[in-house]
Design an enzyme around this catalytic site. Structure first.
Site, PDB file in Angstrom:
ATOM      1  N   SER A 175       5.165  -8.655  -2.476  1.00 15.33           N
ATOM      2  CA  SER A 175       5.068  -9.930  -1.750  1.00 15.33           C
ATOM      3  C   SER A 175       6.120 -10.102  -0.652  1.00 15.33           C
ATOM      4  O   SER A 175       6.619 -11.208  -0.426  1.00 15.33           O
ATOM      5  CB  SER A 175       5.101 -11.109  -2.724  1.00 15.33           C
ATOM      6  OG  SER A 175       3.994 -11.043  -3.598  1.00 15.33           O
ATOM      7  N   GLU A 232       9.065  -1.589  -6.950  1.00 15.33           N
ATOM      8  CA  GLU A 232       8.049  -2.640  -6.821  1.00 15.33           C
ATOM      9  C   GLU A 232       7.797  -3.261  -8.199  1.00 15.33           C
ATOM     10  O   GLU A 232       7.001  -2.722  -8.973  1.00 15.33           O
ATOM     11  CB  GLU A 232       6.748  -2.051  -6.275  1.00 15.33           C
ATOM     12  CG  GLU A 232       6.884  -1.442  -4.896  1.00 15.33           C
ATOM     13  CD  GLU A 232       5.551  -1.411  -4.170  1.00 15.33           C
ATOM     14  OE1 GLU A 232       5.462  -1.982  -3.086  1.00 15.33           O
ATOM     15  OE2 GLU A 232       4.593  -0.837  -4.711  1.00 15.33           O
ATOM     16  N   HIS A 289       2.133   4.451  -7.396  1.00 16.49           N
ATOM     17  CA  HIS A 289       2.042   3.015  -7.098  1.00 16.49           C
ATOM     18  C   HIS A 289       1.545   2.293  -8.354  1.00 16.49           C
ATOM     19  O   HIS A 289       0.749   2.842  -9.120  1.00 16.49           O
ATOM     20  CB  HIS A 289       1.083   2.786  -5.921  1.00 16.49           C
ATOM     21  CG  HIS A 289       1.086   1.356  -5.473  1.00 16.49           C
ATOM     22  ND1 HIS A 289       0.341   0.384  -6.109  1.00 16.49           N
ATOM     23  CD2 HIS A 289       1.765   0.735  -4.495  1.00 16.49           C
ATOM     24  CE1 HIS A 289       0.570  -0.784  -5.526  1.00 16.49           C
ATOM     25  NE2 HIS A 289       1.430  -0.596  -4.546  1.00 16.49           N
ATOM     26  N   LYS A 344      -3.662  -0.307   1.348  1.00 13.39           N
ATOM     27  CA  LYS A 344      -4.521  -0.276   0.139  1.00 13.39           C
ATOM     28  C   LYS A 344      -5.989  -0.044   0.542  1.00 13.39           C
ATOM     29  O   LYS A 344      -6.243   0.606   1.547  1.00 13.39           O
ATOM     30  CB  LYS A 344      -4.333  -1.552  -0.683  1.00 13.39           C
ATOM     31  CG  LYS A 344      -2.861  -1.820  -0.961  1.00 13.39           C
ATOM     32  CD  LYS A 344      -2.618  -2.879  -2.000  1.00 13.39           C
ATOM     33  CE  LYS A 344      -1.114  -3.083  -2.157  1.00 13.39           C
ATOM     34  NZ  LYS A 344      -0.771  -3.976  -3.249  1.00 13.39           N
ATOM     35  N   ASN A 383       1.431  -0.589   3.362  1.00 16.77           N
ATOM     36  CA  ASN A 383       0.455  -0.040   2.425  1.00 16.77           C
ATOM     37  C   ASN A 383      -0.828  -0.857   2.581  1.00 16.77           C
ATOM     38  O   ASN A 383      -0.916  -1.971   2.082  1.00 16.77           O
ATOM     39  CB  ASN A 383       1.012  -0.138   0.995  1.00 16.77           C
ATOM     40  CG  ASN A 383       0.012   0.311  -0.050  1.00 16.77           C
ATOM     41  OD1 ASN A 383      -1.039   0.865   0.288  1.00 16.77           O
ATOM     42  ND2 ASN A 383       0.332   0.078  -1.314  1.00 16.77           N
ATOM     43  N   GLY A 397       1.425  -8.565  -4.799  1.00 16.73           N
ATOM     44  CA  GLY A 397       0.223  -9.319  -4.470  1.00 16.73           C
ATOM     45  C   GLY A 397       0.172 -10.696  -5.111  1.00 16.73           C
ATOM     46  O   GLY A 397      -0.856 -11.361  -5.093  1.00 16.73           O
ATOM     47  N   GLU A 406      -0.605   0.133  -8.880  1.00 20.13           N
ATOM     48  CA  GLU A 406      -2.064   0.054  -9.040  1.00 20.13           C
ATOM     49  C   GLU A 406      -2.619   1.394  -9.539  1.00 20.13           C
ATOM     50  O   GLU A 406      -3.596   1.436 -10.287  1.00 20.13           O
ATOM     51  CB  GLU A 406      -2.711  -0.376  -7.714  1.00 20.13           C
ATOM     52  CG  GLU A 406      -2.484  -1.861  -7.469  1.00 20.13           C
ATOM     53  CD  GLU A 406      -2.229  -2.246  -6.028  1.00 20.13           C
ATOM     54  OE1 GLU A 406      -2.603  -1.496  -5.117  1.00 20.13           O
ATOM     55  OE2 GLU A 406      -1.621  -3.322  -5.808  1.00 20.13           O
TER      56      GLU A 406
HETATM   57  P1  PGA Z   1       2.136  -6.795  -1.596  1.00 19.06           P
HETATM   58  O1  PGA Z   1       1.920  -5.250  -2.021  1.00 19.06           O
HETATM   59  O2  PGA Z   1       3.082  -6.771  -0.420  1.00 19.06           O
HETATM   60  O3  PGA Z   1       0.765  -7.270  -1.232  1.00 19.06           O
HETATM   61  O4  PGA Z   1       2.716  -7.483  -2.769  1.00 19.06           O
HETATM   62  C1  PGA Z   1       2.986  -4.338  -2.009  1.00 19.06           C
HETATM   63  C2  PGA Z   1       2.531  -3.022  -2.551  1.00 19.06           C
HETATM   64  O5  PGA Z   1       1.708  -3.014  -3.484  1.00 19.06           O
HETATM   65  O6  PGA Z   1       2.952  -1.956  -2.082  1.00 19.06           O
END
Ligand code: PGA
Length: 242
Positions: free
Chosen positions: A197, A159, A92, A10, A8, A165, A94
């Site tokens: 992460s 998640e 997601h 982003k 992803n 993150g 976010e």
């Molecule tokens: P991250 O993000 O690996 O940076 O924690 C995962 C995601 O949001 O899909």
């Protein structure tokens, strides 16, 4: 089942950065057979990724809740599909927390995926506050509820919001506990990815768990060397399930 590694990206990378990273991924994938790779670039690079990624498929990071029309700035399921997407991330964290997406909106997007031949990857996960106050299963169940009566093929990505993150990954055991719960709701045959992460150091432990079928990777998917390592480590794992 081959391990599923989904990237992803982003809202990151310029067009030339994206091209370079796809080149690195193509190079890494030359020696790898045992992986299902899904790449989620920004919408503006869907076409580029679909054209240049040699072994793997493309996911849109989001689609609109409307089928088309006067919705400035939005991308429809049909548009994503026509640019080469096979999958779409839905819900997601976010999207849920920054853009206030609700389960009702996500349900509409699920229908649009179905109508347009996109496979949804439904993201679910609890905040730390929800976990600490004993609401984990209620939150996950509510988020999974949008799949009720859905006859379509779909994936789920667990998640935990507190792990995205932050560098704070759920331990394999902690993740597996929630994956096993999700499995009890969605049944066998639905791939369940873990995200939050994930990196080259923790991927092996996570993928060794019986109900973790793959990973959804943000930050580490932007680093060419680390992502290549993740692909190699995952490909080398013996999966017992078929
Ligand atoms: P991250 O993000 O690996 O940076 O924690 C995962 C995601 O949001 O899909």
């Amino acid at each position: 089942m081959k391990p599923i590694i989904a990237a992803n990206w982003k809202m990151n990378l310029t067009k030339s950065d994206a091209s370079n990273l796809i080149g690195h991924i193509n190079h890494a994938m030359n020696d790898i057979a045992n992986i299902e790779l899904i790449l989620g670039p920004s919408h503006c690079y869907l076409d580029l990724a679909a054209t240049h990624l040699k072994r793997g498929v493309i996911a849109a990071q989001n689609i609109a809740e409307f089928s088309g029309g006067a919705y400035t700035g939005e991308i429809s399921a049909q548009m994503a599909k026509s640019c080469g997407a096979k999958y779409a991330l839905l819900g997601h964290s976010e999207r849920r927390h920054v853009f206030h997406e609700t389960n009702e909106m996500i349900q509409k997007k699920l229908v649009l995926c179905n109508d347009n031949g996109l496979i949804p990857i439904l993201c679910v996960g609890e905040t730390l506050e929800q976990r600490n106050s004993g609401q984990l299963k209620t939150v996950i169940n509510d988020q999974l509820d949008v799949l009720k009566n859905s006859a379509q093929v779909y994936f789920v990505a667990y998640e935990p919001v507190w792990a995205i993150g932050t560098g704070e990954t759920a331990t394999p055991e902690l993740a597996e506990e929630v994956h096993a719960h999700i499995r009890s709701v969605v049944g066998d045959g639905v791939p369940i990815l873990y995200g939050g992460s994930v990196n080259a150091s923790n991927i092996k432990g996570l993928l060794s768990m019986p109900n973790i079928d793959g990973a959804l990777i943000g930050g580490a998917s932007l680093k060419s060397d680390e992502f290549s390592d993740i692909l190699k480590i995952s490909a080398a794992l013996e999966r017992k399930k078929s």
